[in-house]
Structures are given as structure tokens and as C-alpha cells.
Motif scaffolding. Structure first.
Motif, PDB file in Angstrom:
ATOM      1  N   SER A 208       0.841  -1.209   0.000  1.00 20.21           N
ATOM      2  CA  SER A 208       0.000   0.000   0.000  1.00 20.21           C
ATOM      3  C   SER A 208       0.869   1.250   0.000  1.00 20.21           C
ATOM      4  CB  SER A 208      -0.918   0.003   1.236  1.00 20.21           C
ATOM      5  OG  SER A 208      -1.877  -1.028   1.159  1.00 20.21           O
TER       6      SER A 208
ATOM      7  N   MET B  66      -7.036   5.043  -5.337  1.00 18.17           N
ATOM      8  CA  MET B  66      -6.504   3.742  -5.770  1.00 18.17           C
ATOM      9  C   MET B  66      -6.136   2.858  -4.581  1.00 18.17           C
ATOM     10  SD  MET B  66      -4.327   4.512  -9.239  1.00 18.17           S
ATOM     11  CE  MET B  66      -3.390   5.906  -8.636  1.00 18.17           C
ATOM     12  N   ALA B  67      -5.881   3.469  -3.425  1.00 18.94           N
ATOM     13  CA  ALA B  67      -5.600   2.698  -2.206  1.00 18.94           C
ATOM     14  C   ALA B  67      -6.880   2.332  -1.471  1.00 18.94           C
ATOM     15  CB  ALA B  67      -4.688   3.502  -1.285  1.00 18.94           C
ATOM     16  N   ASP B  68      -8.022   2.591  -2.099  1.00 18.28           N
ATOM     17  CA  ASP B  68      -9.351   2.242  -1.578  1.00 18.28           C
ATOM     18  C   ASP B  68      -9.803   3.076  -0.396  1.00 18.28           C
ATOM     19  OD1 ASP B  68     -10.941   0.610  -3.079  1.00 18.28           O
ATOM     20  OD2 ASP B  68     -10.005  -1.242  -2.421  1.00 18.28           O
ATOM     21  N   CYS B  69      -9.375   4.335  -0.347  1.00 16.42           N
ATOM     22  CA  CYS B  69      -9.965   5.257   0.628  1.00 16.42           C
ATOM     23  C   CYS B  69     -11.371   5.665   0.205  1.00 16.42           C
ATOM     24  CB  CYS B  69      -9.101   6.504   0.778  1.00 16.42           C
ATOM     25  SG  CYS B  69      -7.620   6.266   1.778  1.00 16.42           S
TER      26      CYS B  69
ATOM     27  N   GLY C 176      -8.354  -6.943   0.993  1.00 12.66           N
ATOM     28  CA  GLY C 176      -8.134  -6.942  -0.445  1.00 12.66           C
ATOM     29  C   GLY C 176      -9.402  -6.940  -1.275  1.00 12.66           C
TER      30      GLY C 176
ATOM     31  N   GLY D  36     -11.645  -4.647  -1.468  1.00 10.20           N
ATOM     32  CA  GLY D  36     -11.993  -3.334  -1.985  1.00 10.20           C
ATOM     33  C   GLY D  36     -13.371  -2.873  -1.582  1.00 10.20           C
ATOM     34  N   GLN D  37     -14.075  -2.268  -2.543  1.00 14.25           N
ATOM     35  CA  GLN D  37     -15.346  -1.623  -2.225  1.00 14.25           C
ATOM     36  C   GLN D  37     -16.435  -2.606  -1.805  1.00 14.25           C
ATOM     37  OE1 GLN D  37     -15.564   1.850  -2.005  1.00 14.25           O
ATOM     38  NE2 GLN D  37     -13.388   1.356  -2.123  1.00 14.25           N
TER      39      GLN D  37
ATOM     40  N   SER E  69      -2.228  -6.796  -0.709  1.00 14.90           N
ATOM     41  CA  SER E  69      -2.700  -5.864  -1.733  1.00 14.90           C
ATOM     42  C   SER E  69      -2.226  -4.459  -1.388  1.00 14.90           C
ATOM     43  CB  SER E  69      -4.243  -5.874  -1.803  1.00 14.90           C
ATOM     44  OG  SER E  69      -4.790  -5.212  -0.684  1.00 14.90           O
TER      45      SER E  69
ATOM     46  N   LYS F 225      -4.277  -1.994  -0.897  1.00 20.49           N
ATOM     47  CA  LYS F 225      -5.584  -1.420  -0.598  1.00 20.49           C
ATOM     48  C   LYS F 225      -5.741  -1.033   0.866  1.00 20.49           C
ATOM     49  CE  LYS F 225      -7.092  -2.184  -4.835  1.00 20.49           C
ATOM     50  NZ  LYS F 225      -7.393  -1.081  -5.751  1.00 20.49           N
TER      51      LYS F 225
ATOM     52  N   ILE G 136      -8.670   1.039   2.658  1.00 20.68           N
ATOM     53  CA  ILE G 136     -10.004   0.544   3.002  1.00 20.68           C
ATOM     54  C   ILE G 136     -10.237   0.612   4.500  1.00 20.68           C
ATOM     55  CG2 ILE G 136      -9.348  -1.886   3.228  1.00 20.68           C
ATOM     56  CD1 ILE G 136     -12.579  -0.481   1.600  1.00 20.68           C
TER      57      ILE G 136
ATOM     58  N   GLN H 111     -11.520   4.062   5.148  1.00 18.96           N
ATOM     59  CA  GLN H 111     -12.865   4.270   4.604  1.00 18.96           C
ATOM     60  C   GLN H 111     -13.925   3.594   5.467  1.00 18.96           C
ATOM     61  OE1 GLN H 111     -15.599   3.604   0.595  1.00 18.96           O
ATOM     62  NE2 GLN H 111     -13.486   2.908   0.588  1.00 18.96           N
TER      63      GLN H 111
END
Length: 297
Positions: free
Chosen positions: A15, A45-48, A221, A223-224, A250, A252, A255, A258
């Protein structure tokens, strides 16, 4: 640098490396418009998440001349306060652990049980994932390794009945900690989610104060999709805390920010590897320092 921080930094290297391409390191100077655009893209892109990434950049630009250090400060302020675990003054601490398949839930329960045992606490684990024999056997290995005890029934048994028996035994025999495992389930499967709600109801009937905490294990990993998972499990099971695993696999790591911000849930542990010591109690400052490129003091 502490060994704890070193392991965390190593575990989050993918990350951090990804963010390093977007976030300039080694400067306390105000950044240009283009640099802030790159930072926002890197956070996404880091899933924030798009909304949170934009909010973080906007707040950072208003702080301390708009430097990267201001971004770190904005991240820290954005995270909810990490309150103490809701442990009872008497009787066992009852923890319900939930999550979808493949998050590392069973292994995580084993590691948490080991941590409690190292604190000198007696631990009872209920194997309420009765659909997969492999899950019970895997849990049994960890239970034995931790020096804990286990309640299990035959394959296909009613998970709520297992949970009820576990709580009754935990209270009757004065265990310090009672952990109830549950079957991994997809949040869109209404039947399985209804069953999870029943497990929670039965636990409360067996011990009105329980569960004291409901921790959801999330694969970092995914994601959303993790956002949808937490939303549904919180609605059904009353999630009170998060454990985010597989962050070493990953880029990510955002996340974590977030999920915690969106749902106002504390992150209790993060997992950055397979070893016992790779499941770490969450520390916001150390996590963010490990996620971002090194900055001068």
C-alpha cells in the motif's frame, strides 16, 4: 523503531509503495495543485474511496500550509475515537465474530483466543460454523494450540443451538472470555443472514448482556465490496468493531480508513501476515505512518 511498528510497516509495504508514486515524501512544503490531484488519485486507488479522498485532501490543504504532514493529521482527526472494549464488570466477556467466507475469520478467532490466554484468561469457543467440517477442525487446531476449550456439535447442527450451549457453559463454569464463531456467509444471502440474526438473539436470551462486542472480519483486499459487507452485517448482527485482515496481500490499505470513517466503527485489529504476531491491535498513528511515505519531523 519498535518491532511492532517494523512489522506493520513491512506488512503495509504494498500500500505504501503504491501511494509513494502519488504522494511526495521528504518535504514539508506546500504542494502544488497537480501534486494534490495526484495525492487524491493515489488515495482513491488505495481504496480510501472517492468521497473520503476528496474530503481528506480538502482538509489537508487548509492545514499547516497544505503539506503532506497535514494529510496525516487530517487522517488521524477523521478516525473515530478508539474506545475501550466493552468488557463486563463481572461474568464472561462474550464476543460474537462474523464475516463472509474467505476473510480469515477462523484463523483470526484462534489468534485472538491465544492473545487472551497469554493474558491468563480462560477462553471458551463455540464452533457455530456447523456447515463446514473443515472449519470446525481448523478451529479445533487453534483452540488446542491456545489452550482454550471448545463447544462443538455434529456437522449440520443448528448454529443457534451451539451458540446457546456455549453461552450457558461459559456462564456456568465462569470463563473469562466466550467467543462464538459463525459460518462465513455472503451478505446477499437472506436465509443465512436471518440465521445469523437468530444466533445473536439466542445469545442475548442465554445471557441478557451479551454479546458485549460483535467484531466483523473483513478481507482488506476485497476493496469496495467490503463496504457493502459491513453495511449489511452491521444491520443484521450489530457490528461494533472491525478486524481487517490480509492487508499485506494488496495495495488497498486505505479501506481501513474508509470503513472506520463511513460507519463510525473502531478498528480493533489489522492483519498483515499469517503469523500470530501479524494480527496487531490497531493504533491509528502507527497505521497511518506505515501507510504514507516517510515524512520529516
Amino acid at each position: 523503531m519498535s518491532s511492532f511498528f517494523s512489522r506493520l510497516k513491512t506488512g503495509l509495504s504494498r500500500s505504501r509503495d503504491a501511494l509513494s508514486q502519488m504522494v511526495p515524501g521528504g518535504s514539508v512544503d506546500a504542494l502544488s495543485e497537480e501534486e494534490w490531484i495526484d495525492i487524491e488519485d493515489g488515495l482513491i486507488m488505495a481504496d480510501c474511496g472517492g468521497e473520503l479522498s476528496g474530503e481528506l485532501v480538502a482538509k489537508a490543504r487548509k492545514r499547516r500550509g497544505g503539506s503532506v504532514r497535514a494529510l496525516k493529521e487530517s487522517m488521524l482527526l477523521m478516525l473515530p475515537e478508539l474506545k475501550p472494549v466493552n468488557e463486563p464488570s463481572s461474568g464472561p466477556f462474550v464476543l460474537l465474530v462474523v464475516g463472509v467466507n474467505g476473510t480469515g475469520k477462523t484463523t483470526t478467532i484462534g489468534k485472538i483466543a491465544t492473545m487472551f490466554r497469554k493474558q491468563g484468561k480462560s477462553v471458551l469457543i463455540g464452533a457455530a460454523d456447523t456447515f463446514r467440517a473443515a472449519a470446525v477442525e481448523q478451529l479445533a487446531v487453534w483452540v488446542d494450540r491456545a489452550g482454550a476449550d471448545m463447544v462443538r456439535q455434529h456437522e449440520g447442527a443448528d448454529p443457534a443451538a451451539v451458540a446457546f450451549d456455549t453461552i450457558q457453559r461459559g456462564v456456568a463454569r465462569n470463563y473469562d472470555v466466550v467467543i462464538v464463531d459463525t459460518a462465513g456467509r455472503v451478505q446477499t444471502d437472506r436465509g443465512l443472514m436471518d440465521e445469523l440474526a437468530k444466533v445473536r438473539r439466542v445469545i442475548t436470551k442465554a445471557y441478557p448482556e451479551a454479546p458485549h462486542e460483535v467484531w466483523q472480519v473483513v478481507d482488506g483486499g476485497t476493496g469496495q465490496n467490503a463496504v457493502a459487507q459491513v453495511e449489511k452485517f452491521r444491520e443484521v448482527a450489530g457490528t461494533s468493531g472491525l478486524i481487517v485482515t490480509k492487508l499485506d496481500g494488496s495495495g488497498k490499505g486505505g479501506i481501513v480508513l474508509q470503513l472506520s470513517h463511513k460507519f463510525g466503527l473502531p478498528v480493533r485489529y489489522v492483519g498483515v501476515g499469517e503469523a500470530l504476531e501479524d494480527l496487531m491491535q490497531f493504533n491509528a498513528e502507527e497505521f497511518i505512518s506505515s501507510l504514507l511515505p516517510d515524512q520529516p519531523e
